[in-house]
Scaffold this active site. Structure first.
Site: not given
Lengths: 643, 643, 643
Positions: C154, C325
Site C-alpha cells: 500500500e 485484500e
C-alpha cells in the site's frame, strides 16, 4: 450645512490600472500603454514586486527595463505610481539574513516561496528595504512621469504582522523596557502576581505564544501594540528615505479587514491612503453573514463592506484616498470565485468615487498566465483579448469625461461619526469573553445599520475631531481616553463594551465606562451564545453581549424582562449595554436621528445611498431591478442626481 | 436499611471561600476577613498560586505577608486551607531547569506565561515542589489557624497530564523495564510482531506520538498508565513531606471531567477529595448534549453533571469530600459566559451538601481586576461591592445555621452502585473504534438514567466494596479483574463493552466478558454512526455500539429485528450489548429496580432528588417553577423534607 | 464486437487470503492451511510485515520459520504470494539511518511505531529495501510454492508519498536540474518573475512547504511529479532485484483513492496490479456523498466505488489484476465500523470477478488479538472460530467450482473509455480555484453516471489506446498532450476543465483546450459554491465549475439563462463547460450513447450491471430486494446470466 472634510484638497476623479512590465515582452509595452489611454485610464502602478529584476544579485542593479517602461508609459500620457518592492525580497536576501523570516505562533519559520516573507522587527532587512527605497528615489524621485509612490504592498496580508521570531523577542523586550522603565512597574501594571507570573528582568519576558493556557492578556496586548509599532517604523523608514528624494505623494495600499496594525498610525507618515477592494472575494472570505446573504450577493459583494473601508481610509488618508486595486472579474483566492454580475465593476467604481476616492485603479491590466495568481482575471485576458472588466472601466471613464460636475467632486462632512479603533480590535481578540465577539463585526454592523437608514457616515479614529457631527457612535471602544466628547453637543452612543478597560487591558477603578456626565457603571458582563436572542421593548433583539448597568440614569430601552439596555444622562449621552440586531438598531437610531434633524429613509434590502456635496448616488446591489425614490434602478445599477 | 458509608466521619456543613491576599493591599485584609465571617463563611483557602511572592528569587523566602494574612484571617475566626504553590513555579525556575516544561504531542515545549508549566516526570522540578511544600509545612504545619492543606491545584487542567518531554521518555523506559523485566516480555505482551514493531531494548522505545499512523494501542495504554503514575508520585511526594509536619488533612482540588490520571490512586495518599464545580462553564464546554439541552439549562448548568462529580469525589475521598471552588456568577473561560439564574448559586451549594460535601467554598472572594481571570466573577466585584453570589452564599449560611438537622448530616449508602474506572477511559480513548465512543459519556448517561428515576447513586472504583448494593452497573469496563461480583447478591448489569480486553488492551482468550456464571461471549462488535438508531423491543433505541452475543443465556431485550441486546444468566447478572438512549435505559432499569425493591419515580425533566439519612432534597434545574410531589418548587429552587 | 483487452491472458478465477504465520503459534499452521483449502482458497499472501522476524538484528537472518510456513502452506496445496517487507523496517533500521524517516508538511519527522516510516528519497533505506528483496529472492525465487510476489504494501497509505525531508530536498534539486538544465529555464517555465521568486541556482530551491502564502503552483506541481517518481524508482529497484531471481509475477497492492503517485507508472514495472478493497470503510472515509447516501449504503458500501477501482487497476495492470485484500466484516479504521449485510462479502467478490479480477484475496485469515488492527475482523475470530466472512467466501468458491463458464472468463473491451490521469489530480489539488474541486470526484461522478446507465467502462491512462471505443470521456484532464483522439472515430466529451493548462500548470497560449478540430476557447472560468445549482435547458443542473466558451461551435446544451455548456464541432467532439449533476449527466449521455448504438438502461438506485464476454452480472447494493430485468434480486444479492 455641509462643510468639507479637513485636509481634503480639490481633486479629479480618475481611473488607474496595475501593470507588470517585467512579466511581459518589451515589445508589447507600447501597445499596452496605448490601449490603457484609449480606455480612459490615467494612472498606472508598477514595480512593487520587481525586486529580483531590479537587483538580481546583491548590489548588481538593473535599471534599464524600468527606465524604459516608465518612459513608454509616461510618453503615452500615463502617470506612474512607482512601488517599492519590499514585500518581495529576492531569494538571495534569505542567504544574507537567514533569520529575517517571520516565525509563526507555533515557532515555525515562514519560508521563502511566495511573498511577505520577512519579519518587521528584523533590523538587517529593514536596512535593505530602506536601501532599495533610496536607490529608487534617487533614480526616479524627480522623474516627471512618476507622480506618486507606493511603499511596500498590503501590510498584514497573509497574517504577517505578528511574528514570533528571535528578532521580535529582542525587540519586544527593548520596547517594554522603554515603556515601563522597570520590571516592577511592568509586573504591577500587568498584575503578574496572578499565577506567580512575576518577572525579575525584562530578559525573562518571552513572546506570548505556546503557553500552557492563555497568557496574561496584558502581555498579549503589549505584544499587539509592539507589533503594530514595528509596521509603523518599517513604513516610516522608507517614507523618510523617499521624502528627501521626491515631492510626489506617498501611498500604501491597505487590505480589507486587516486589523493587526494601526492604519491611522501608518497613515500619519503618508500622504494618501489606498486600499485593495475585492468585493466578491471579501464576501465569501471575510464576513460573518448568513449563507442566504452570501448567496444573494454572491456576484455583487456585500452592500456595505466596500463603503465601510472607503470611509475608513478617507480617515486614514486624512481626507485623501484611492482604491489602488479594484476587482475586475473573478479572483483566485476566495474559497469560490464567481464572476461579477454585469454592471458591478462599474458600480464598485462609482461607489468608491461617491465616497471620495481620487483614483480607482483596477487590478490588473492583463491576467498573468503563470504563478500564484494566474486564475485572477484582469482587464485583459492572458492572450491580450479584452475582458468584461475593461468594458465597464471604459464606461466609467466615459461617464466622468462626459460630465464636469462628476469630475471634481466635493466631499462633505457626514452627519454621523463612527469611531473605529485598532487597539480595541486587539483587546477583544485577546480577551473575547464570548467566542464570537469581534470588534470589527460590532463596528461594521453598526455601520450597516446607519447605511440601511440612508445615512452617509464618517469613520474616525478615537482621537479624531468630533466637532460638527450630530450623532457619534463608539461601540466596543476599550477605553474612552482621548475621545473628545466634551468638544461636541452631538447625540452620543457608547457601548456595548465601551470604556470598560484600561490601555493595559485590565479593569479601571472605579469600574467603567467612567464617563463624567453619565452616571452609569457596568456592574456585570455576560456573553451569550448565538441561540439566545433577547427581545427588547423597543423592537428587535439583542444578544451576544449583555452588560448590567448601575447608576442614576434615564432608561431609554429595556429587555422585555425589564433590564435596562439603553440609558442616557440628562443630556444626549447614551450607553448601550447589548449587541443589537438590525431591527433593534433601527429602533434605536431612528428617533435619535429625528431628534437631531438627521433625515433617515427606509431603503430596500441591498439598496444604498451616498451623498457628496453635489450628488446623491443610489446603488442597487441586488440581482434584480429595484424601484426606489421614484426611479427604477437596474440590477447591479447605480444612478445619481444633483443635490 | 440505610448504613453510613465506610470511612465517613461526623462532620459539619460549612461554607468557604478562595482568597488571594497577595493580590490586594494589606490594608483591606482585615475588612475582608470581617466581611467573610459576617456572611457566614468558615473556611478560607489561600496561597496556592503565590510562589513568586513567597520565594521571589531562589532560596530568598518572604514569609511575612503570609504570616500576617494567616494571622488576620485566623484571628477573625476563619479556618485556613493553605495551598502548596507547585502549579505555578516562578519564572526563575525555568532558568534553573529549562527542560522542566511539558512538551506537547507535536514535540513543542509548553512555555512559561500562564500556569501548570511543568512536566510531572521532571525530577528536578519534583524536588523543588517538595522543597517548597516542606518549607511551608515547617512554618505553618502546626499553626492553629491552618486547618487543612491543598496540594497543587487542579492536576490535569489545560491538558497537562500527558507530556512528550525528554524527562517523560526517560521515565517511561524505566517504568516499562520495571513492569516487564525483559524486552521480550514486552514485545510479546504488546504483540509487537505486528508490523515488525519489535524492540531490541527498552532504550529504543519512544513515546507514542508523531507516528506515521496510530501507534500500537498497548504502547499508548502503557504510556497512559505511566503518565497517571507520574501524577500519583508527584502528589505523594508532597503529601509525604507534609505528613511529617502537620496533622491537618491533606486535600487536592480535582477538576470536572478531567480523566487523564487515576483520581482514586491520588486520593489514596490524601484525606479529603475536593473538586472545582463550574456548572455553567461545564455545560457549554464539557458535555455532549443537544443545542436544545444546552439552551434550556444555559443559566443553570446540567442537572446531573455536578451530582455525578459529587458522587465520584465522595468515592475518591473515601467518604470525605468538598467543593473547593464553586462558581459564583459568570466565568471567563467557557465559549460563552452567561450569568446564573437567581437561586442557582444556592441550589448548587445545597446539591453539594445533599451529596455529602463537608465544605462548599466559593471561587473567589473578590474578582481580580487584572490577568487571565479578570472576567471571572466572584462574591465581590473588583471594586469591593457585593455581587449576587454573596447574597446567595449568605442565604445558604443562614439556612444551615437555622436548622440543626441540616448542620450535621449523615450520608448513607445508596441502593445503586455505578463503577467509574479511569483506565477504561484511557482504553477507549486509545481505541475508540467508533469516532464518538467516549467512556465518560457512557457512564455519565447511565448515571443520568438512574437520576432520572429519582435514585441516589454511589460511584465506586472497580475494586470498591460492593456489599450492600441492590443494583450494580459497570458499563464500558475494559476488564472485570478486581470487580468483586461474587461478594454481592445484587442485580448486575455489565456492558456494553465490558470485560472485552486485557489490561494490556489486547483481546483476552477466551473472548470476553469471560464471567464465570454468565455464559456469554461477544462474538462481533460494531460501531454505528449517529444517524443510526436501532429500535428495541422494550422501548426506545440503542446505537453507537452493538455487540453480537453468543452463549447459553436468557434474552431480556432484543432489537426489533431480533438480535439480543440484554441477556442474563439464571441469576441476576446481565450483559447489555448496545448503548441505550434515555427511553431504553428507563425500560431496562424500571423493572430491575422494582424486582430489587428499589423505589423509582417519574421525575419531570430538570427535576432531581437526593436522599441523605435525614432528608430528601428536591432540586429544580428548570427556568420555570415545577409542581412535583405535592409542592411547587420555584425556578432554580431547592426544597427539602425530613425523612 | 467484443474484443479482449490487450495483454489479458486466459486465467482462472480463484480466492486467496492474507496470513501472518509469524503472529501465531507454529502448532496451528498446519490446521490453518487445511481449513483454507477446505474453504476453497487457492492463494495465501504472507511475509509483507515480517522484517523484524526475518532479520531481528542487522544481518542476522532467521529464515527457518518462513521456510516451514511456505512448506506447510504449499504442501497443503496453496500457492504463496510472498511479500517484501519494506513497508515495515524494523526499529534497528532507524538507529542505522536516523534521517530515513519521512518529514511532514510542518517539518516534523514521522516517527517509528506503526508502519510506512520511511522517506522514498532516502538512498540508504532504498539500498536496505533492495538488499532484503534480493535476500528473499535468492532464498525463495525458485521455490515452487511461491507463485507470486508482492513488493512493499500500500504505497501512499497514511499520506506517505509527500515527504519534506532533507533527503527529499536534495533529491528534488537534482531532479529539477536534470529536467531543466539551467536555472534560467526553470525561472522562465515557472514564471518566477512573479513576486520576485527568481532563483540564482538550483541549490536555492526549497520544498514548497511552510511558505507565507501558497507557493508557486509550478513549484508544487514539480514537487508532486518528483514525489511520484520517487515511488516509481523505489518500486522498480526491488522489482529489478527480484526479476533476476524469480519468474513469478510481481505485484503491488494499491490502496483505494490514493492518488499521490502515478499508479500507471509503477504498474509498468510490475506484472499484475492489485488493490485493497474495503467498501464499508471507504464509504464513510473517502467519499463526498450526502449523509442520506452514506446511511443507505452503510452496510454495503458505495455501488460504484469498488467498480471504479476494479476498472482502474485493470488498466494499471495492463489487463491483469487482483483484489489483494477484500474486506470480510467490520474494519477498525473508519470513523464508524458497522458489519456488512449478509451477502455483501459474496457480492463484493463477484463484482471484482465480473470486472476481471483473477484473484480475490480476503484480509485476513484470522483476526489479530493485539496491536493496531485488533478490531479488524477476519475470516476467523481471534479464538479460531469461523466468522461470517468465511461462510460467504466458501459460497463463492463453491459457485466458481460448480460452473465451468464462471471459472475462466473473458474480459472484453467496454464500449466506453474514461480517462483517469494522476497528474491532473495533482494539478487541481495544487490549484483547486474552487474549494471543493477535486479531480477524483469529477471523474468518479462521471463514472457513476455511466454505470447508472448500465454501462461497462474501461478506465484508461491519458496515453492509452483509444481504438475501438464508441464513447470517450476525459473530464478535468489538465493537458491533452498524448491523448490520441485522432486515432478514433468515437464520440468524445472533454471538459469541464480539460486542456486548459500546460504540463507546468500555467496557461497555454493560445488558451485551451486548443483542440485541432474543435474551435472552442475557455474565455472565463468561475467556481461556484455548493449552494448554487445552475439549471440547464436539457435537464438537471450544473455547478461548482463553469467555463465561458468562445468559438465556432454548435451548442448542444445551455444554461436556462442561455450560456453554452455543451458544444460540439461538426463531428462528434464535445466540450462540456460545467460540472453536471446526475440528472444532467443522464440527459447528456443518453442521446450520445444512442447515436453511437450503445445500449443504455434505466437502473434502479443501487442496482448495477457488469458485462463480461460470457455473462451479464446484476448487483443489488440495496438493503431490500429489487425487481429488475424480470427477476427479483435479493437485498445484497448478485445474479448472473449467460450472454
Amino acid at each position: 450645512m455641509t462643510k468639507s472634510i479637513e485636509g481634503l484638497k480639490a481633486f479629479q476623479r480618475s481611473l488607474g490600472v496595475c501593470y507588470y512590465p517585467e512579466q511581459w515582452d518589451r515589445s508589447v509595452w507600447q501597445e499596452d500603454a496605448r490601449r490603457m489611454v484609449e480606455a480612459g485610464i490615467k494612472w498606472v502602478r508598477i514595480g512593487e514586486f520587481a525586486w529580483s529584476r531590479l537587483e538580481p544579485q546583491p548590489d548588481k542593479m538593473v535599471w534599464d527595463w524600468l527606465d524604459d517602461a516608465i518612459e513608454i508609459l509616461g510618453a503615452a500620457g500615463l502617470k506612474v505610481v512607482l512601488g517599492t518592492p519590499s514585500a518581495t525580497p529576492p531569494r538571495w536576501m534569505i542567504d544574507c539574513y537567514p533569520d529575517m523570516l517571520a516565525v509563526d505562533e507555533k515557532g515555525q519559520p515562514r519560508k521563502f516561496g511566495s511573498r511577505r516573507h520577512y519579519c518587521f522587527s528584523h533590523a538587517g532587512y529593514r536596512r535593505e528595504a530602506v536601501r532599495m527605497a533610496r536607490l529608487m528615489g534617487e533614480r526616479y524621485g524627480r522623474n516627471p512621469h512618476v507622480a506618486a509612490w507606493q511603499i511596500d504592498n498590503e501590510y498584514g496580508c497573509h497574517d504577517t504582522i505578528l511574528s514570533y521570531s528571535n528578532a521580535a523577542q529582542v525587540g519586544f523586550r527593548d520596547w517594554l523596557s522603554q515603556l515601563y522603565g522597570s520590571i516592577a512597574v511592568l509586573n504591577e501594571a500587568w498584575g503578574n502576581v496572578f499565577w506567580s507570573m512575576d518577572y525579575d528582568s525584562f530578559k525573562q519576558i518571552e513572546l506570548p505564544n505556546m503557553t500552557v493556557t492563555e497568557p496574561n492578556p496584558s502581555h498579549v496586548m503589549a505584544f499587539r501594540r509592539f507589533s503594530s509599532d514595528q509596521v509603523v517604523r518599517f513604513n516610516k523608514e522608507q517614507a523618510d528615505a523617499l521624502r528627501e528624494l521626491t515631492d510626489a505623494p506617498l501611498i500604501h495600499n491597505y487590505m480589507g479587514r486587516v486589523t493587526e496594525f494601526d492604519h491611522y498610525d501608518v497613515g500619519l507618515d503618508l500622504d494618501i491612503a489606498s486600499w485593495d477592494s475585492y468585493p466578491i472575494g471579501f464576501l465569501s472570505d471575510r464576513l460573518e453573514e448568513s449563507e442566504d446573504h452570501k448567496l444573494r450577493f454572491l456576484r455583487q459583494g456585500d452592500p456595505d463592506f466596500q463603503a465601510f473601508h472607503h470611509d475608513l481610509y478617507r480617515a486614514v488618508g486624512k481626507g485623501r484616498w484611492w482604491v489602488m486595486e479594484q476587482q475586475p472579474g473573478p479572483v483566485n483566492w476566495a474559497p469560490f470565485n464567481p464572476a461579477p454580475l454585469d454592471g458591478m465593476v462599474r458600480l464598485w467604481s462609482w461607489e468608491a468615487f461617491a465616497h471620495g476616492a481620487e483614483v480607482v485603479s483596477y487590478f490588473r491590466w492583463r491576467q498573468a498566465p503563470f504563478a500564484q495568481e494566474q486564475m485572477h482575471t484582469a482587464l485583459l485576458r492572458p492572450d491580450h483579448v479584452e475582458a468584461r472588466g475593461l468594458l465597464e472601466a471604459r464606461q466609467v471613464a466615459a461617464e466622468i469625461a462626459a460630465d464636469e460636475a462628476l469630475q471634481a467632486p466635493a466631499i462633505v462632512q457626514a452627519p454621523v461619526a463612527l469611531i473605529f479603533d485598532y487597539p480595541s480590535q486587539w483587546a477583544w481578540d485577546t480577551q473575547p469573553q464570548g467566542a464570537d465577539f469581534d470588534y470589527f463585526r460590532l463596528v461594521f454592523e453598526t455601520y450597516r445599520a446607519l447605511r440601511a437608514l440612508g445615512l452617509s457616515v464618517d469613520i474616525l479614529p478615537k482621537r479624531g475631531n468630533l466637532t460638527g457631527y450630530k450623532l457619534i457612535l463608539a461601540p466596543g471602544l476599550m477605553t474612552l481616553e482621548g475621545l473628545a466628547l466634551s468638544s461636541t453637543d452631538a447625540t452620543v452612543i457608547l457601548g456595548p463594551r465601551s470604556g470598560v478597560k484600561t490601555e493595559e487591558l485590565t479593569f479601571p477603578m472605579p469600574l467603567g465606562p467612567n464617563l463624567v456626565g453619565l452616571d452609569c457603571t457596568v456592574s456585570l458582563t455576560q456573553s451569550l451564545p448565538p441561540s439566545v436572542a433577547v427581545p427588547l421593548d423597543i423592537c428587535g433583539h439583542g444578544g451576544r453581549w449583555l452588560e448590567s448597568l448601575e447608576g442614576d440614569f434615564e432608561v431609554v430601552a429595556k429587555t422585555q424582562s425589564g433590564e435596562a439596555v439603553l440609558v442616557k444622562n440628562d443630556g444626549k449621552w447614551h450607553y448601550l449595554s447589548i449587541w443589537p440586531d438590525a431591527d433593534a438598531w433601527r429602533a434605536i437610531l431612528t428617533p435619535l436621528c429625528a431628534a437631531e434633524g438627521i433625515e433617515t429613509v427606509a431603503l430596500p434590502d441591498g439598496v444604498r445611498l451616498r451623498d457628496t456635496a453635489n450628488h446623491r448616488f443610489v446603488f442597487n446591489y441586488n440581482p434584480e431591478p429595484v424601484k426606489w425614490g421614484g426611479e427604477t434602478i437596474p440590477a447591479a445599477g447605480v444612478s445619481w442626481k444633483k443635490r
